[in-house]
Motif scaffolding. Sequence first.
Motif, PDB file in Angstrom:
ATOM      1  N   UNK A 119      47.949  38.073  52.931  1.00 27.00           N
ATOM      2  CA  UNK A 119      48.017  39.344  52.228  1.00 27.00           C
ATOM      3  C   UNK A 119      48.272  39.043  50.751  1.00 27.00           C
ATOM      4  N   UNK A 120      47.370  39.531  49.887  1.00 23.67           N
ATOM      5  CA  UNK A 120      47.460  39.290  48.451  1.00 23.67           C
ATOM      6  C   UNK A 120      47.876  40.590  47.765  1.00 23.67           C
ATOM      7  N   UNK A 121      48.972  40.539  47.003  1.00 23.38           N
ATOM      8  CA  UNK A 121      49.470  41.701  46.274  1.00 23.38           C
ATOM      9  C   UNK A 121      49.224  41.520  44.780  1.00 23.38           C
ATOM     10  N   UNK A 122      48.917  42.638  44.114  1.00 19.66           N
ATOM     11  CA  UNK A 122      48.797  42.589  42.665  1.00 19.66           C
ATOM     12  C   UNK A 122      49.124  43.956  42.100  1.00 19.66           C
ATOM     13  N   UNK A 123      49.783  43.969  40.936  1.00 20.83           N
ATOM     14  CA  UNK A 123      50.172  45.244  40.336  1.00 20.83           C
ATOM     15  C   UNK A 123      49.000  45.948  39.650  1.00 20.83           C
ATOM     16  N   UNK A 124      47.887  45.239  39.465  1.00 24.79           N
ATOM     17  CA  UNK A 124      46.699  45.840  38.867  1.00 24.79           C
ATOM     18  C   UNK A 124      45.683  46.227  39.943  1.00 24.79           C
TER      19      UNK A 124
ATOM     20  N   UNK B 180      51.066  34.513  55.363  1.00 29.49           N
ATOM     21  CA  UNK B 180      51.513  34.231  54.001  1.00 29.49           C
ATOM     22  C   UNK B 180      51.246  35.442  53.127  1.00 29.49           C
ATOM     23  N   UNK B 181      52.183  35.742  52.234  1.00 30.69           N
ATOM     24  CA  UNK B 181      51.999  36.750  51.186  1.00 30.69           C
ATOM     25  C   UNK B 181      51.821  36.024  49.855  1.00 30.69           C
ATOM     26  N   UNK B 182      50.776  36.383  49.138  1.00 32.71           N
ATOM     27  CA  UNK B 182      50.515  35.816  47.812  1.00 32.71           C
ATOM     28  C   UNK B 182      50.757  36.919  46.787  1.00 32.71           C
TER      29      UNK B 182
ATOM     30  N   UNK C 116      41.852  38.140  55.312  1.00 32.58           N
ATOM     31  CA  UNK C 116      42.547  38.359  54.048  1.00 32.58           C
ATOM     32  C   UNK C 116      42.618  39.862  53.788  1.00 32.58           C
ATOM     33  N   UNK C 117      43.761  40.318  53.309  1.00 34.49           N
ATOM     34  CA  UNK C 117      43.907  41.698  52.882  1.00 34.49           C
ATOM     35  C   UNK C 117      44.448  41.756  51.471  1.00 34.49           C
ATOM     36  N   UNK C 118      44.072  42.799  50.741  1.00 25.85           N
ATOM     37  CA  UNK C 118      44.566  43.005  49.388  1.00 25.85           C
ATOM     38  C   UNK C 118      45.378  44.285  49.333  1.00 25.85           C
ATOM     39  N   UNK C 119      46.468  44.262  48.589  1.00 28.00           N
ATOM     40  CA  UNK C 119      47.240  45.463  48.305  1.00 28.00           C
ATOM     41  C   UNK C 119      47.349  45.572  46.789  1.00 28.00           C
ATOM     42  N   UNK C 120      46.420  46.314  46.192  1.00 30.68           N
ATOM     43  CA  UNK C 120      46.418  46.488  44.739  1.00 30.68           C
ATOM     44  C   UNK C 120      47.407  47.579  44.348  1.00 30.68           C
ATOM     45  N   UNK C 121      47.817  47.544  43.090  1.00 29.52           N
ATOM     46  CA  UNK C 121      48.805  48.481  42.547  1.00 29.52           C
ATOM     47  C   UNK C 121      50.126  48.398  43.305  1.00 29.52           C
ATOM     48  N   UNK C 122      50.397  47.245  43.877  1.00 27.89           N
ATOM     49  CA  UNK C 122      51.666  46.959  44.548  1.00 27.89           C
ATOM     50  C   UNK C 122      52.441  45.974  43.673  1.00 27.89           C
ATOM     51  N   UNK C 123      53.515  46.462  43.068  1.00 24.35           N
ATOM     52  CA  UNK C 123      54.324  45.644  42.161  1.00 24.35           C
ATOM     53  C   UNK C 123      55.568  45.163  42.892  1.00 24.35           C
ATOM     54  N   UNK C 124      55.696  43.861  43.004  1.00 23.51           N
ATOM     55  CA  UNK C 124      56.863  43.287  43.690  1.00 23.51           C
ATOM     56  C   UNK C 124      58.086  43.404  42.790  1.00 23.51           C
TER      57      UNK C 124
ATOM     58  N   UNK D   7      57.091  53.204  47.756  1.00 23.67           N
ATOM     59  CA  UNK D   7      57.702  51.897  47.936  1.00 23.67           C
ATOM     60  C   UNK D   7      57.011  51.157  49.082  1.00 23.67           C
ATOM     61  N   UNK D   8      57.233  49.848  49.136  1.00 25.66           N
ATOM     62  CA  UNK D   8      56.661  49.067  50.234  1.00 25.66           C
ATOM     63  C   UNK D   8      57.589  47.915  50.589  1.00 25.66           C
ATOM     64  N   UNK D   9      57.385  47.382  51.765  1.00 25.16           N
ATOM     65  CA  UNK D   9      58.039  46.160  52.207  1.00 25.16           C
ATOM     66  C   UNK D   9      57.091  45.439  53.155  1.00 25.16           C
ATOM     67  N   UNK D  10      56.829  44.158  52.876  1.00 21.64           N
ATOM     68  CA  UNK D  10      55.974  43.330  53.729  1.00 21.64           C
ATOM     69  C   UNK D  10      56.707  42.036  54.051  1.00 21.64           C
ATOM     70  N   UNK D  11      56.440  41.510  55.247  1.00 21.06           N
ATOM     71  CA  UNK D  11      57.083  40.275  55.680  1.00 21.06           C
ATOM     72  C   UNK D  11      56.036  39.258  56.127  1.00 21.06           C
ATOM     73  N   UNK D  12      56.408  37.989  55.965  1.00 22.00           N
ATOM     74  CA  UNK D  12      55.532  36.890  56.372  1.00 22.00           C
ATOM     75  C   UNK D  12      56.372  35.633  56.490  1.00 22.00           C
ATOM     76  N   UNK D  13      55.760  34.573  56.995  1.00 21.71           N
ATOM     77  CA  UNK D  13      56.481  33.304  57.141  1.00 21.71           C
ATOM     78  C   UNK D  13      56.754  32.645  55.795  1.00 21.71           C
ATOM     79  N   UNK D  14      55.925  32.957  54.797  1.00 24.95           N
ATOM     80  CA  UNK D  14      56.107  32.337  53.471  1.00 24.95           C
ATOM     81  C   UNK D  14      55.532  33.249  52.407  1.00 24.95           C
ATOM     82  N   UNK D  15      56.031  33.082  51.181  1.00 23.69           N
ATOM     83  CA  UNK D  15      55.561  33.827  50.017  1.00 23.69           C
ATOM     84  C   UNK D  15      55.178  32.827  48.934  1.00 23.69           C
ATOM     85  N   UNK D  16      54.004  33.031  48.349  1.00 26.17           N
ATOM     86  CA  UNK D  16      53.572  32.240  47.194  1.00 26.17           C
ATOM     87  C   UNK D  16      53.592  33.149  45.972  1.00 26.17           C
ATOM     88  N   UNK D  17      54.367  32.783  44.965  1.00 19.83           N
ATOM     89  CA  UNK D  17      54.404  33.528  43.709  1.00 19.83           C
ATOM     90  C   UNK D  17      53.385  32.898  42.757  1.00 19.83           C
ATOM     91  N   UNK D  18      52.399  33.684  42.356  1.00 17.15           N
ATOM     92  CA  UNK D  18      51.357  33.187  41.438  1.00 17.15           C
ATOM     93  C   UNK D  18      51.059  34.278  40.413  1.00 17.15           C
TER      94      UNK D  18
END
Length: 554
Positions: free
Chosen positions: A31-36, A7-9, A168-176, A212-223
Motif C-alpha cells: 500500500x503506497x500513501x502520498x499526500x498529493x 508493507x506500507x510505503x 499494489x494499492x494507492x491511497x492519494x491525499x493521505x498525509x501520514x 482520518x485514517x489508520x493502516x497496519x502492515x508488517x513494515x513501513x518504508x518512509x520515502x
Amino acid sequence: MIENPDVIVVGAGLAGLVATHELVKAGRRVLVLDQENRANLGGQAFWSLGGLFFVDSPEQRRLGVKDSLELAMQDWLGSAGFDREDEDHWARQWARAYVQFAATEKRQYLHDLGLRVTPLVGWAERGGESADGHGNSVPRFHLTWGTGPEVVRVFLEPVLAAEQRGQVGFAFRHRVDDLIVENDAVVGVRGSVLEASSEERGVASSRNIEGEFEFRAEAVIVSSGGIGHNHDLVRRNWPTDRLGPCPEHMISGVPAYVDGRMLGITEAAGGRIVNRDRMWHYTEGIHNWDPVWPDHAIRIIPGPSSLWFDANGKRMTAPAFPGFDTNATMKQILATGYDYSWFILTQSIIEKEFALSGSEQNPDITGKDLKLTLKSRVAKGAPGPVEAFKQHGVDFVVADTLPELIAGMNKISRGPQLDPADIERQIVARDRNIEHNFSKDAQLMAVNNARRYLGDKLGRVATPHKILDPAHGPLIGVRLNILTRKTLGGLQTNLDSQVIRPDGTPFPGLYAAGEVAGFGGGGVHGYNALEGTFLGGCIFSGRAAGRALGRTLK
C-alpha cells in the motif's frame, strides 16, 4: 486501496516506487500513501534532468574517458569528507556500496528495465584544487534519454501493472501524521485524509482535512523526500559556521510538497536523524518566468567560461568557477554579506554552455525527439528554453556595450551598485590572456583543460574568445540566486535501509529510502555531491529496502 498489505510505503516518489517494484517482484502486497494526487507519481524525480552517475561505462570509454572504481572511490571520499565517527558510521558503508553499484550492476539493472542514456557524458562538479579532494576527476554525468520522466517510467509501469493485478494499492491525499509503534516495533501509520485535489503535477495543493485514517502492515518504508521547499527548516539547519550566513532570499528548486514533515514524525516515533546541517543548494538559481510551484526556481547548469562576479563586482576565485565546486562557491558568495552573484558572458557562450535543470526545460531530450534534439543542440542560437529565459527572465540583462549592461544589472541589484570601470578592468585583464596560447588565468586554464575532453569540446564548452569582442555579442548579465534543493543528511539506516534508533540498533518494522535517509545511511554524500547521484541514491536505497523486506517478511 488494498486490504492487509505486507508493507506500507509512505511517499510515491522515485525511492518509494523502486521499493514497491522490488516488493512486487518478491510477491509482496504493498500500500503506497502520498499526500498529493495521482498526477504527482514519481515526485521530484519527474522534474529532474535525469542525470545518472556511472563509473567506467561504455559511454565513457567511447569518448576516451578512463575511469575506474578506485578513482571514483577516491573522488567520492575526497568529496564526502566524512569526519563524524558515529553519524557517518553507516554513511561510509553506503558510500562504498553505492560506488561499487555504480561501477558494476547499476547500468545493467536500469538497462534491463528499458532505460537508455545519451552518448555524451557530462563533466559535472569538477571540483577543487587537489587530486584527492572534492570533485569528479573525469566526466561521469550520464543523461537519461527521456530525462526524469523516463527514470520514473521504468519503475512506475511495472508498479501500475501490479496495481491492476491487485498486488499494489494507492491511497492519494493521505498525509501520514504518526507512525504506530507497538511492542517496540512499527506496525502501521495513521494520519489525515486531505480534501480531493485535481491540481496538475507540481502545483501546490490544499491542506484542508476531510477525515482520518489508520493502516497496519508488517513494515513501513518512509520515502517522503527532504526539506527543500521548507525554508524554515533549511534556515534552522543551515551550517553558518561552514558556509556563512543563511541567505535571506532563497528560491525553491522543488515543489511545495517537499516539506520534510516525515523526518520529524519518524524521529518522534524513535528513529534517529543524523547530519542535519548537511545540505546541497545551488548558487546558479534563476526565477522561473513561467512557474509551476511557489518561488519556482530553475538552475543554470553552466559550462566553465562565464565570468563570475560576487555582489560587490569582484571576480570569483578558484575553485569558484562555473560547474566546479558548489559549496566553495556558496561560501565565497555569502562571505560578501549578500545572497546573490553575477554571470557576465556572451551570446557565443550562452549558445554553447547554458543548460537548464529540469525535464520541462529540455523538451527535446525529455520527449526523446532525436530530430528536435539535433536541431536545438546543433543549430545556431541558444536552445529554445534558454532563449525564453534570456528574453523573459527577471534575472537576465542583455546589452550591446558593457556600460549599458552594467546599468541594466544595477537596476536589478539587491545590493551594491557595480562599478563599470572596475568590471571593465577585470574583463580586459582576462581578455588579454586570450591573445596567446598560454595563460596565468586559472579559469582559462580550466577551460582549456575542459576542451581536451571530446565531449566538452564538441557540445559543452565555447571556443575561448574575448568577452568584449562584439563579434561574439551581445553581452549578457545574469543575476544568480540561491536555489534550495537537496537534504544530504537524514534518517540513519543500515545497508538494508532499516532505520537506526539513537542507541544504534535497528528499529523493527521501520525502513527509509531516498532523500529522507540522506540517500542512504543518513548521508551517503557527506558534505558534497558529485552530481548524477541523487536519482541513483533513491534507486539504490529503495532497491535495498524492497529487497530486504522481500527476503525477511514472514
